[in-house]
Design a protein around this motif. Sequence first.
Motif, PDB file in Angstrom:
ATOM      1  N   GLU A  93      54.152 -13.358  27.226  1.00 35.03           N
ATOM      2  CA  GLU A  93      54.987 -15.022  26.845  1.00 35.03           C
ATOM      3  C   GLU A  93      56.176 -14.770  25.561  1.00 35.03           C
ATOM      4  O   GLU A  93      56.739 -15.374  25.310  1.00 35.03           O
ATOM      5  CB  GLU A  93      54.323 -15.603  26.866  1.00 35.03           C
ATOM      6  N   CYS A  94      55.351 -13.589  23.970  1.00 36.31           N
ATOM      7  CA  CYS A  94      56.041 -14.327  23.393  1.00 36.31           C
ATOM      8  C   CYS A  94      56.262 -12.661  23.397  1.00 36.31           C
ATOM      9  O   CYS A  94      55.671 -11.416  23.429  1.00 36.31           O
ATOM     10  CB  CYS A  94      55.650 -15.189  22.203  1.00 36.31           C
ATOM     11  N   GLY A  95      57.350 -12.682  21.644  1.00 37.01           N
ATOM     12  CA  GLY A  95      57.391 -10.974  21.379  1.00 37.01           C
ATOM     13  C   GLY A  95      58.799 -10.215  20.229  1.00 37.01           C
ATOM     14  O   GLY A  95      58.709  -9.615  20.331  1.00 37.01           O
ATOM     15  N   ARG A  96      59.170 -10.646  22.046  1.00 32.78           N
ATOM     16  CA  ARG A  96      60.885 -10.607  21.889  1.00 32.78           C
ATOM     17  C   ARG A  96      61.989 -11.341  20.885  1.00 32.78           C
ATOM     18  O   ARG A  96      62.912 -10.197  21.142  1.00 32.78           O
ATOM     19  CB  ARG A  96      61.596 -10.718  23.369  1.00 32.78           C
ATOM     20  N   GLY A  97      61.371 -11.611  20.275  1.00 33.72           N
ATOM     21  CA  GLY A  97      62.437 -12.691  19.263  1.00 33.72           C
ATOM     22  C   GLY A  97      63.300 -11.479  18.289  1.00 33.72           C
ATOM     23  O   GLY A  97      64.667 -11.663  18.138  1.00 33.72           O
ATOM     24  N   LEU A  98      62.632 -10.489  17.928  1.00 30.73           N
ATOM     25  CA  LEU A  98      63.165  -9.956  16.577  1.00 30.73           C
ATOM     26  C   LEU A  98      64.237  -8.974  17.626  1.00 30.73           C
ATOM     27  O   LEU A  98      65.237  -7.802  16.701  1.00 30.73           O
ATOM     28  CB  LEU A  98      62.773  -9.171  15.979  1.00 30.73           C
ATOM     29  N   VAL A  99      63.641  -8.457  18.600  1.00 31.92           N
ATOM     30  CA  VAL A  99      64.445  -7.605  19.849  1.00 31.92           C
ATOM     31  C   VAL A  99      65.890  -7.425  19.885  1.00 31.92           C
ATOM     32  O   VAL A  99      66.915  -7.107  19.824  1.00 31.92           O
ATOM     33  CB  VAL A  99      63.480  -6.799  21.154  1.00 31.92           C
ATOM     34  N   LEU A 100      65.943  -9.358  20.398  1.00 27.89           N
ATOM     35  CA  LEU A 100      67.520  -9.505  20.822  1.00 27.89           C
ATOM     36  C   LEU A 100      67.738  -9.773  19.536  1.00 27.89           C
ATOM     37  O   LEU A 100      69.393  -9.405  19.349  1.00 27.89           O
ATOM     38  CB  LEU A 100      66.303 -11.015  21.006  1.00 27.89           C
TER      39      LEU A 100
END
Length: 146
Positions: free
Chosen positions: A87-94
């Motif tokens: 549900e988390c962990g994609r912020g810096l990928v974006l």
Amino acid sequence: MRAAVELRLTATPKAVPELRQRLRGYDYDVRLCATELLTNVVEHVGDGTPVCVRIVDLSCPTRTRIEVTDPDPRGMPTVLSAAGTAECGRGLVLVSALAGRWGVERGPGGKTVWCEVVRGREPAGLGDVAVPGGLARSWPGVIGDA
């Protein structure tokens, strides 16, 4: 070129949509990167952390720099690969996919995580994004949907 915007606020979950609203005059990518960087402060430094968010149009007419400064010089953000069901962990990928470049600067009062977004370009990274130890898949329908 517009004047720089500097907002001092408290990093809370409620502040994220409020920041998005306050930046409504900016491109979608600028708003998304700013809110992802603010969310990282809430998640990794702590709810209630004082932050400074700066938005600066650079001398290059198509670039905008987003900076989020917090008082914790320790935690250094890194791009990680999130599990497909996480549900988390994609912020810096974006942020990595949307920004031309990004980084972290340490200072005497904390650290500043920044990125530079190229305005008016097609979204990048709709395939694989390089992360330490491999690749992270981006998710169709996430980037560029307004």
